[in-house]
Design an enzyme around this catalytic site. Structure first.
Site, PDB file in Angstrom:
ATOM      1  N   ASP A   8      -1.411   3.342   0.826  1.00  0.00           N
ATOM      2  CA  ASP A   8      -1.671   3.684   2.232  1.00  0.00           C
ATOM      3  C   ASP A   8      -3.108   4.151   2.541  1.00  0.00           C
ATOM      4  OD1 ASP A   8       1.038   3.214   2.228  1.00  0.00           O
ATOM      5  OD2 ASP A   8       1.629   5.182   2.987  1.00  0.00           O
ATOM      6  N   LYS A 106       5.978  -0.795   4.487  1.00  0.00           N
ATOM      7  CA  LYS A 106       7.098   0.146   4.509  1.00  0.00           C
ATOM      8  C   LYS A 106       7.136   0.889   5.836  1.00  0.00           C
ATOM      9  CE  LYS A 106       4.283   3.561   2.006  1.00  0.00           C
ATOM     10  NZ  LYS A 106       4.325   4.704   2.909  1.00  0.00           N
ATOM     11  N   CYS A 151       3.416  10.323   0.576  1.00  0.00           N
ATOM     12  CA  CYS A 151       3.650   8.949   0.129  1.00  0.00           C
ATOM     13  C   CYS A 151       3.268   8.720  -1.325  1.00  0.00           C
ATOM     14  CB  CYS A 151       2.926   7.970   1.051  1.00  0.00           C
ATOM     15  SG  CYS A 151       3.559   8.053   2.744  1.00  0.00           S
TER      16      CYS A 151
END
Length: 204
Positions: A8, A106, A151
């Site tokens: 990310d 996601k 995350c």
């Protein structure tokens, strides 16, 4: 075989973004250098619909940082971020991508958030990352990216639970730190679960 998982590194998680991680941009040169040490690299990408249930704006009278129950899971409410097709959802332009084997998106189901690169938060949605790595002969993963206490942490924990020898690259991640000390708390949690904590300079 070893794989690098880049979590990310998107505009909304970097300084100036909607959910900016302090000093998040400082890890980009480190990650770019790391990529030279790996032949197998994958990335994850938060990819939310605008009506995602983790966004505070989608719950009348609720504020960022409050908790709700979302589809049976305790959920902290975030600012709107990484909306599909938006600039904020794009990877930072300085991040090298030429060696990536695949990108795993996601957080697409509006009814459940997805911190981990492997599964959503109620572990009912599978991104396919685990199967892709195993089918490719990967048995050891090195995780970096944003954010260390969300995350990245859950990607590390799921990597361990999926049977991979799992490393956290400590200098190639930063934390949201909603509460002071969250970075250290998450690191200890990962280490206690079996993660190996390394620095980028340790990797050959």
């Amino acid at each position: 075989m070893k794989a690098l998982i880049i979590v990310d590194v998107q505009n909304d998680f970097l300084p100036g973004g909607e959910l900016a991680v302090k000093e998040g941009d400082q890890i980009i040169p480190i990650i770019n250098q790391l990529q030279e040490k790996f032949d197998f690299i994958v990335a994850t990408q938060d990819w939310h619909p605008a009506d995602h249930g983790s966004f505070a704006d989608n719950h009348k009278g609720k504020n960022i940082g409050e908790f709700i129950e979302l589809n049976g899971v305790s959920q902290i409410l975030w600012p709107i971020h990484c909306v599909q097709g938006s600039f904020g959802a794009e990877f930072h332009s300085d991040l090298k991508r030429d060696k990536w084997k695949a990108i795993f998106q996601k957080g697409m189901n509006p009814k459940v958030d997805s911190y981990s690169g492997f599964f959503d938060n109620n572990r009912q949605g599978d991104t396919g990352l685990g199967k892709f790595l195993k089918d490719s002969g990967v048995d050891e993963v090195f995780v970096c990216g944003l954010a260390e206490d969300y995350c990245v942490k859950f990607t590390v924990l799921d990597g361990i639970s999926e049977g991979f020898k799992t490393h956290l690259i400590l200098d190639a991640t930063r934390a949201v730190n909603l509460k002071e000390g969250d970075f250290a708390k998450a690191m200890i949690e990962m280490e206690n679960a079996g993660a190996d904590i390394v620095h980028s300079s340790d990797i050959e």
